[in-house]
Design a protein around this motif. Structure first.
Motif, mmCIF file in Angstrom:
data_model
loop_
_atom_site.group_PDB
_atom_site.id
_atom_site.type_symbol
_atom_site.label_atom_id
_atom_site.label_comp_id
_atom_site.label_asym_id
_atom_site.label_seq_id
_atom_site.Cartn_x
_atom_site.Cartn_y
_atom_site.Cartn_z
ATOM 1 N N VAL A 114 -16.244 8.927 28.268
ATOM 2 C CA VAL A 114 -16.659 8.034 27.188
ATOM 3 C C VAL A 114 -17.092 6.677 27.736
ATOM 4 O O VAL A 114 -18.141 6.139 27.363
ATOM 5 C CB VAL A 114 -15.526 7.859 26.157
ATOM 6 C CG1 VAL A 114 -15.808 6.690 25.228
ATOM 7 C CG2 VAL A 114 -15.357 9.138 25.349
ATOM 8 N N ALA A 115 -16.276 6.102 28.612
ATOM 9 C CA ALA A 115 -16.611 4.783 29.165
ATOM 10 C C ALA A 115 -17.935 4.826 29.918
ATOM 11 O O ALA A 115 -18.798 3.951 29.742
ATOM 12 C CB ALA A 115 -15.486 4.312 30.089
ATOM 13 N N ASP A 116 -18.127 5.853 30.741
ATOM 14 C CA ASP A 116 -19.365 5.957 31.515
ATOM 15 C C ASP A 116 -20.568 6.185 30.607
ATOM 16 O O ASP A 116 -21.638 5.600 30.820
ATOM 17 C CB ASP A 116 -19.263 7.106 32.528
ATOM 18 C CG ASP A 116 -18.316 6.791 33.672
ATOM 19 O OD1 ASP A 116 -17.899 5.623 33.787
ATOM 20 O OD2 ASP A 116 -18.004 7.715 34.447
ATOM 21 N N PHE A 117 -20.395 7.035 29.582
ATOM 22 C CA PHE A 117 -21.531 7.329 28.714
ATOM 23 C C PHE A 117 -21.943 6.113 27.894
ATOM 24 O O PHE A 117 -23.135 5.829 27.752
ATOM 25 C CB PHE A 117 -21.207 8.496 27.778
ATOM 26 C CG PHE A 117 -22.298 8.758 26.780
ATOM 27 C CD1 PHE A 117 -23.505 9.310 27.197
ATOM 28 C CD2 PHE A 117 -22.136 8.440 25.442
ATOM 29 C CE1 PHE A 117 -24.536 9.535 26.287
ATOM 30 C CE2 PHE A 117 -23.151 8.667 24.522
ATOM 31 C CZ PHE A 117 -24.349 9.220 24.950
ATOM 32 N N GLU A 118 -20.980 5.394 27.337
ATOM 33 C CA GLU A 118 -21.337 4.228 26.526
ATOM 34 C C GLU A 118 -22.057 3.178 27.375
ATOM 35 O O GLU A 118 -23.028 2.558 26.924
ATOM 36 C CB GLU A 118 -20.089 3.654 25.864
ATOM 37 C CG GLU A 118 -19.531 4.566 24.774
ATOM 38 C CD GLU A 118 -18.387 3.926 24.001
ATOM 39 O OE1 GLU A 118 -17.955 2.820 24.381
ATOM 40 O OE2 GLU A 118 -17.931 4.532 23.021
ATOM 41 N N ASN A 119 -21.595 2.991 28.604
ATOM 42 C CA ASN A 119 -22.277 2.037 29.488
ATOM 43 C C ASN A 119 -23.693 2.509 29.818
ATOM 44 O O ASN A 119 -24.644 1.718 29.829
ATOM 45 C CB ASN A 119 -21.480 1.850 30.784
ATOM 46 C CG ASN A 119 -20.196 1.081 30.567
ATOM 47 O OD1 ASN A 119 -20.090 0.280 29.631
ATOM 48 N ND2 ASN A 119 -19.206 1.317 31.414
ATOM 49 N N THR A 120 -23.843 3.800 30.087
ATOM 50 C CA THR A 120 -25.159 4.339 30.421
ATOM 51 C C THR A 120 -26.080 4.307 29.215
ATOM 52 O O THR A 120 -27.269 3.978 29.333
ATOM 53 C CB THR A 120 -25.030 5.788 30.932
ATOM 54 O OG1 THR A 120 -24.165 5.813 32.063
ATOM 55 C CG2 THR A 120 -26.387 6.350 31.331
ATOM 56 N N ALA A 121 -25.554 4.660 28.040
ATOM 57 C CA ALA A 121 -26.371 4.691 26.830
ATOM 58 C C ALA A 121 -26.950 3.311 26.528
ATOM 59 O O ALA A 121 -28.095 3.198 26.069
ATOM 60 C CB ALA A 121 -25.548 5.192 25.647
ATOM 61 N N ASP A 122 -26.183 2.261 26.783
ATOM 62 C CA ASP A 122 -26.691 0.909 26.534
ATOM 63 C C ASP A 122 -27.969 0.629 27.312
ATOM 64 O O ASP A 122 -28.836 -0.108 26.852
ATOM 65 C CB ASP A 122 -25.625 -0.129 26.902
ATOM 66 C CG ASP A 122 -24.506 -0.193 25.869
ATOM 67 O OD1 ASP A 122 -24.683 0.354 24.771
ATOM 68 O OD2 ASP A 122 -23.450 -0.781 26.174
ATOM 69 N N THR A 123 -28.088 1.212 28.507
ATOM 70 C CA THR A 123 -29.286 0.981 29.321
ATOM 71 C C THR A 123 -30.473 1.805 28.841
ATOM 72 O O THR A 123 -31.615 1.536 29.233
ATOM 73 C CB THR A 123 -29.010 1.317 30.800
ATOM 74 O OG1 THR A 123 -28.812 2.731 30.954
ATOM 75 C CG2 THR A 123 -27.787 0.578 31.320
ATOM 76 N N LEU A 124 -30.224 2.826 28.011
ATOM 77 C CA LEU A 124 -31.305 3.677 27.518
ATOM 78 C C LEU A 124 -31.923 3.151 26.229
ATOM 79 O O LEU A 124 -33.022 3.568 25.851
ATOM 80 C CB LEU A 124 -30.785 5.105 27.306
ATOM 81 C CG LEU A 124 -30.276 5.824 28.564
ATOM 82 C CD1 LEU A 124 -29.696 7.190 28.206
ATOM 83 C CD2 LEU A 124 -31.395 5.981 29.584
#
Length: 349
Positions: free
Chosen positions: A235-245
């Motif tokens: 979850v932590a990794d995905f939310e951080n990555t999603a912000d960049t998309l």
């Protein structure tokens, strides 16, 4: 009325060879090992037969009259209906150039004549297995698909070990497609696949399993004690990555603006994850793979009703009582731990 499941048919192998002795030898040994077999004397007859019977694999001699093995393989690869049919080429001993030509034409493997039964069966079996695994892989994420997921859960059910099944999808994923289009949406799905895989690597042994059902839906199968560290990291990794998309302006303000059918502007919050988990443990041992998946799906619906990214874990026992365990939750988009309302009976959230 009870409906018995259909019995799985044996794989059909097409043997294409103008040498009757070799063709009979191959057919006899394949049938002996449980395969169904059809025979053709050359490539032209093989093409006509393939249109009618749809074999699972073809064993093809290189040198034949009319249409030889090379031309047959080229035609199979050029036809979308047969392009994925695995081909094993039969070549003469010492003819390295024939092997090269066969592989260049699109053959998946080759056998050098004379060959023994063990090698024949091993190469047919391994080529079929690779082909089936390839067909089951999601082209977007490279992860196993539905059939492989069902087999993985079935294997865990039969083994009798403790395990957990997690069902994961992206909240408000439709808003991404509506705002940016399907290409950007695929980037979010691929990012989730990478984050889940990375989290699995970090939790270590025993090895966990990750599959892609389709769209933004994923399944994990792991040991019960791996669920929390795996989902929290993912979850932590995905939310951080999603912000960049997201486009920078949308990411900065924390929502996207969309027009509804009446032309009104609606706001959709940034994506989060909903994760439903079912556990097969001594207190509640699942014996049917479909029940495990249904329980995880039910928990995912519970998670959808909670704010932010959320893990809903089913800890109901076989006797209907709720197991006693700490509440478990993933991370909110703010980066702070979720503090959900007290979970409903039978749930740990």
């Amino acid at each position: 009325m009870t409906v018995e499941p259909a019995e799985e048919r044996p794989d059909l192998i097409l043997v294409v060879d103008d040498d009757d002795d070799i063709a009979r030898f191959v057919e006899f040994n394949l049938r002996l090992h449980g395969f169904d077999v059809a025979r053709a004397r050359d490539g032209q007859e093989a093409l006509e037969m393939i249109d009618k019977r749809r074999p699972d694999l073809a064993v093809v001699d290189l040198r034949m009259p009319r249409v030889d093995g090379l031309e047959l393989t080229r035609r199979l690869r050029a036809n979308p209906m047969t392009s994925a049919l695995p081909v094993i080429m039969l070549t003469a001993k010492g003819m390295t150039v024939d092997k090269v030509h066969g592989l260049t034409a699109g053959a998946d493997d080759y056998l050098v004549k004379p060959f023994d039964t063990a090698e024949l069966i091993a190469r047919v079996g391994s080529t079929l297995r690779r082909n089936k695994e390839f067909r089951e892989v999601s082209p977007l994420t490279g992860l196993p698909g539905n059939s492989r997921i069902r087999r993985e859960i079935t294997d865990r059910v039969r083994s009798g070990v403790d395990y957990a099944v997690g069902y994961i999808d992206i909240d408000r994923f439709k808003s991404v497609n509506d705002r940016y289009g399907f290409v950007r949406g695929d980037e979010f799905i691929a990012a989730l696949a990478r984050c889940l895989h990375g989290a699995m690597v970090r939790v270590g042994l025993p090895p966990a399993f990750l599959g892609h059902i389709g769209g933004d839906d994923f399944v994990i199968v792991c040991a019960p004690e791996q669920v929390l560290p795996l989902t929290k990291r993912a979850v932590a990794d995905f939310e951080n990555t999603a912000d960049t998309l997201y486009d920078p302006d949308d990411a900065r303000r924390g929502y996207v603006e969309l027009k509804d059918r009446r032309g009104n502007i609606q706001r959709a919050a940034l994506v989060t994850l909903s994760i439903g988990v079912s556990l097969s443990v001594p207190e509640r041992r699942f014996t049917d793979p479909l029940e495990v998946i249904a329980a995880a799906s039910e928990m995912k619906s519970v998670a959808k009703g909670q704010p932010g990214s959320f893990v809903a874990m089913d800890r109901r026992r076989s006797d209907g009582h709720r197991g006693i365990d700490p509440r478990t939750a993933a991370a909110r988009r703010s980066g702070q731990p979720i503090e959900p309302d007290p979970p409903a009976p039978g749930l740990v959230g």
